[in-house]
Scaffold this motif. Sequence first.
Motif, PDB file in Angstrom:
ATOM      1  N   ASP A   1       9.658  50.031 -67.717  1.00  0.00           N
ATOM      2  CA  ASP A   1       9.603  48.643 -68.173  1.00  0.00           C
ATOM      3  C   ASP A   1      10.251  47.686 -67.177  1.00  0.00           C
ATOM      4  N   ARG A   2      11.114  48.212 -66.314  1.00  0.00           N
ATOM      5  CA  ARG A   2      11.786  47.343 -65.349  1.00  0.00           C
ATOM      6  C   ARG A   2      10.821  46.768 -64.310  1.00  0.00           C
ATOM      7  N   LEU A   3       9.731  47.469 -64.023  1.00  0.00           N
ATOM      8  CA  LEU A   3       8.826  47.042 -62.966  1.00  0.00           C
ATOM      9  C   LEU A   3       8.310  45.628 -63.190  1.00  0.00           C
ATOM     10  N   SER A   4       8.068  45.260 -64.439  1.00  0.00           N
ATOM     11  CA  SER A   4       7.546  43.928 -64.744  1.00  0.00           C
ATOM     12  C   SER A   4       8.570  43.068 -65.493  1.00  0.00           C
ATOM     13  N   PHE A   5       9.829  43.507 -65.513  1.00  0.00           N
ATOM     14  CA  PHE A   5      10.861  42.829 -66.285  1.00  0.00           C
ATOM     15  C   PHE A   5      11.360  41.592 -65.534  1.00  0.00           C
ATOM     16  N   TYR A   6      11.448  40.473 -66.228  1.00  0.00           N
ATOM     17  CA  TYR A   6      11.980  39.246 -65.629  1.00  0.00           C
ATOM     18  C   TYR A   6      13.502  39.286 -65.752  1.00  0.00           C
ATOM     19  N   SER A   7      14.172  39.534 -64.632  1.00  0.00           N
ATOM     20  CA  SER A   7      15.611  39.777 -64.640  1.00  0.00           C
ATOM     21  C   SER A   7      16.392  38.516 -64.289  1.00  0.00           C
ATOM     22  N   LYS A   8      17.694  38.575 -64.522  1.00  0.00           N
ATOM     23  CA  LYS A   8      18.595  37.491 -64.159  1.00  0.00           C
ATOM     24  C   LYS A   8      18.565  37.222 -62.648  1.00  0.00           C
TER      25      LYS A   8
ATOM     26  N   GLY B   1      13.988  48.679 -60.699  1.00  0.00           N
ATOM     27  CA  GLY B   1      13.975  50.146 -60.628  1.00  0.00           C
ATOM     28  C   GLY B   1      13.470  50.665 -59.309  1.00  0.00           C
ATOM     29  N   LEU B   2      13.352  49.792 -58.304  1.00  0.00           N
ATOM     30  CA  LEU B   2      12.878  50.169 -56.980  1.00  0.00           C
ATOM     31  C   LEU B   2      14.068  50.293 -56.028  1.00  0.00           C
ATOM     32  N   LEU B   3      13.796  50.746 -54.800  1.00  0.00           N
ATOM     33  CA  LEU B   3      14.852  50.988 -53.825  1.00  0.00           C
ATOM     34  C   LEU B   3      14.548  50.254 -52.524  1.00  0.00           C
ATOM     35  N   GLY B   4      15.581  49.955 -51.769  1.00  0.00           N
ATOM     36  CA  GLY B   4      15.364  49.301 -50.494  1.00  0.00           C
ATOM     37  C   GLY B   4      16.647  49.042 -49.753  1.00  0.00           C
TER      38      GLY B   4
ATOM     39  N   ALA C   1       5.378  47.269 -53.853  1.00  0.00           N
ATOM     40  CA  ALA C   1       5.868  48.579 -54.295  1.00  0.00           C
ATOM     41  C   ALA C   1       5.555  48.818 -55.772  1.00  0.00           C
ATOM     42  N   ALA C   2       5.720  47.787 -56.597  1.00  0.00           N
ATOM     43  CA  ALA C   2       5.436  47.942 -58.027  1.00  0.00           C
ATOM     44  C   ALA C   2       3.970  48.281 -58.264  1.00  0.00           C
ATOM     45  N   ALA C   3       3.086  47.690 -57.459  1.00  0.00           N
ATOM     46  CA  ALA C   3       1.657  47.968 -57.613  1.00  0.00           C
ATOM     47  C   ALA C   3       1.298  49.390 -57.195  1.00  0.00           C
ATOM     48  N   LEU C   4       2.158  50.037 -56.409  1.00  0.00           N
ATOM     49  CA  LEU C   4       1.934  51.427 -55.984  1.00  0.00           C
ATOM     50  C   LEU C   4       2.659  52.433 -56.874  1.00  0.00           C
ATOM     51  N   SER C   5       3.269  51.973 -57.950  1.00  0.00           N
ATOM     52  CA  SER C   5       4.176  52.824 -58.733  1.00  0.00           C
ATOM     53  C   SER C   5       3.480  54.031 -59.348  1.00  0.00           C
ATOM     54  N   SER C   6       2.196  53.961 -59.604  1.00  0.00           N
ATOM     55  CA  SER C   6       1.493  55.094 -60.220  1.00  0.00           C
ATOM     56  C   SER C   6       0.877  56.029 -59.183  1.00  0.00           C
TER      57      SER C   6
ATOM     58  N   THR D   1      16.264  38.722 -51.923  1.00  0.00           N
ATOM     59  CA  THR D   1      15.515  39.217 -53.079  1.00  0.00           C
ATOM     60  C   THR D   1      15.776  40.688 -53.373  1.00  0.00           C
ATOM     61  N   LEU D   2      16.644  41.335 -52.591  1.00  0.00           N
ATOM     62  CA  LEU D   2      16.862  42.769 -52.807  1.00  0.00           C
ATOM     63  C   LEU D   2      17.471  43.071 -54.180  1.00  0.00           C
ATOM     64  N   PRO D   3      18.372  42.223 -54.750  1.00  0.00           N
ATOM     65  CA  PRO D   3      18.816  42.485 -56.122  1.00  0.00           C
ATOM     66  C   PRO D   3      17.663  42.510 -57.124  1.00  0.00           C
ATOM     67  N   VAL D   4      16.653  41.685 -56.916  1.00  0.00           N
ATOM     68  CA  VAL D   4      15.462  41.699 -57.778  1.00  0.00           C
ATOM     69  C   VAL D   4      14.781  43.053 -57.702  1.00  0.00           C
ATOM     70  N   ILE D   5      14.641  43.568 -56.479  1.00  0.00           N
ATOM     71  CA  ILE D   5      13.968  44.849 -56.255  1.00  0.00           C
ATOM     72  C   ILE D   5      14.713  45.978 -56.966  1.00  0.00           C
ATOM     73  N   TYR D   6      16.038  45.970 -56.887  1.00  0.00           N
ATOM     74  CA  TYR D   6      16.812  47.016 -57.567  1.00  0.00           C
ATOM     75  C   TYR D   6      16.757  46.851 -59.080  1.00  0.00           C
TER      76      TYR D   6
END
Length: 606
Positions: free
Chosen positions: A413-420, A500-503, A471-476, A492-497
């Motif tokens: 669910d984090r992949l499309s989650f609108y985070s702080k 649920g992604l890494l970088g 990266a999110a579009a390649l998740s499957s 934007t790296l905090p957004v990526i983490y």
Amino acid sequence: MRRWWSPALAAVEPRSVQLLLLGVALVAASFYAGTLFGSSASPALVLPPSRPRSPDSFRAKVTDVPVFTNRVSRTYRAKSVTVPDHGVDVCPLEYNEYVPCHDGAYISSLKSLDTSRHVDLESICPPWEKRLFCLVPPPNDYKIPIRWPTSRDYVWRSNVNHSHLAEVKGGQNWVHEKGKLWWFPGGGTHFKHGASEYIERLGNMMTNSTGDLRSAGVVQVLDVGCGVASFSAYLLPLDIRTMSFAPKDGHENQIQFALERGIGAMISVLATKQLPYPENSFEMVHCSRCRVDWHENDGILLKEVDRLLRPNGYFVYSAPPAYRKDKDFPVIWEKLVNITTTMCWKLIAKHVQTAIWVKPEDESCRQKNVDMNLLSICESNDNISPSWKIPLMNCVKLNKDKSNIQKLPSRSDRLSFYSKSLEIIGVAPERFEKNNQFWKNQVHKYWSFLHVEKTSIRNVMDMNANYGGFAAALSSDPVWIMNIVPYTMMNTLPVIYDRGLLGSYHDWCEPFSTYPRSYDLLHAFHLFSHYKRRKEDCLLEDIMLEMDRIIRPQGFIIIRDENDTLSRIINLAPKFLWDVTTHMLENEESGTDQVLFCRKKFWAIV
């Protein structure tokens, strides 16, 4: 855990090697095992034939293949870069593992480094005039890597032809030699019964034997001193993603082994600078005999772990001081307990070889220790600046603003989650959703243009990742993605983490901390146009040379940028031995983009 390929297949007599290779090809699907040759008196570049041949037939008919004009020469970066008509020179074969900013020969020449703090293992880039400007060749007998998931357990020995790690760690089941292959049975320093059993034990320790790491809330892990990254490989069935790193040291090729296996990893070390990851990014930091002196220098390295851990995150320490009674270990353990107690970490489990602490969510204990002058607080409240080449700080940060602490959903669910994190940098939910949809469409078209099976691509890098939409579009798909955020761009790296992604943060005016031939696909979205302002100290050719170093033979490079930049790349690509095709794809904002699809030729020095 079920094994993808039986080790019995690898334990064959030399006379059966060809049958073994055929078996691997059938299991891993169709891939090309190209064979290369060493330097001759008159070195030239050759392109292997389009159809795979046996080694003998290839040697017999080597005159059938075209010869390139690129010269084999150790060429250094000049102040003014001009690529000659014959193309970029090719480095001599002995530079086939050249990592520019971890070049032992150069670093050992620097006399003022503090080796007691492992400064010599940090990324130290030589000045331009001492940096090679030539194409890094593959080693003798390089072969297209075995496909995932078989590569988790088996890789070609000729691609990482180093026996030292197998010799010193063979008894711990890190890696074993099996004919023309390396076999990774899933062991490690503290994985006596394999990584799966060890991971299950950690989950039991965290949950009082009621669950596993996933039910304990672990989604992203930082593995310090990862070895060949078997810990990361065996976390994947739990849908846990791991950022693995280790230095380029006495176990010199551990990261190269990990990448060859198709497991995400990079060269790095905890020494004097912050790691290139955002604060509050990992639910777990793991150290299994990682050779880090956590108790030294007033625990400054543990305070870096504290920076990286999310509230309620775990620090897992598997090492002799946690259980042995040798002379020095009780003293080390006492220092560890004192430091972690001062930081208000709670020791929740200690069993045999492993201790686990939890970072507090409630800051009242820390504030009390600050008031008693037992703990120093980092004064900076800057959440925007990236942690790129910032000195370590002997302090901890208090999360006083509870409104910025957000409970994140499960990884899927984090992949499309609108985070702080998106809100902080001013990205509206509508813009975020539009970006996600854009990259879903683009990735679908990318696959159609590449004309390859998805299993032929495993290691992917997004060189300018923005919000991580690519990266999110390649998740499957069966890939892992290293998301790079240039430190000079929006953080934007905090957004990526949070997704649920890494970088990692990076500066593309410097080489990346990885071995040659690390990636199957590089994605560069408006990367060159950002760096063109750096002028003579960071040219388009410099970035292209680095891309060529880290992409595998027959790997893909996708470039989207301004038209004048793409025109230059089209003209330069043949001199880098890249094939280029162009396609028109939709632009996120309006109109269309011309997109370059480049493929690195599979060549050899003969």
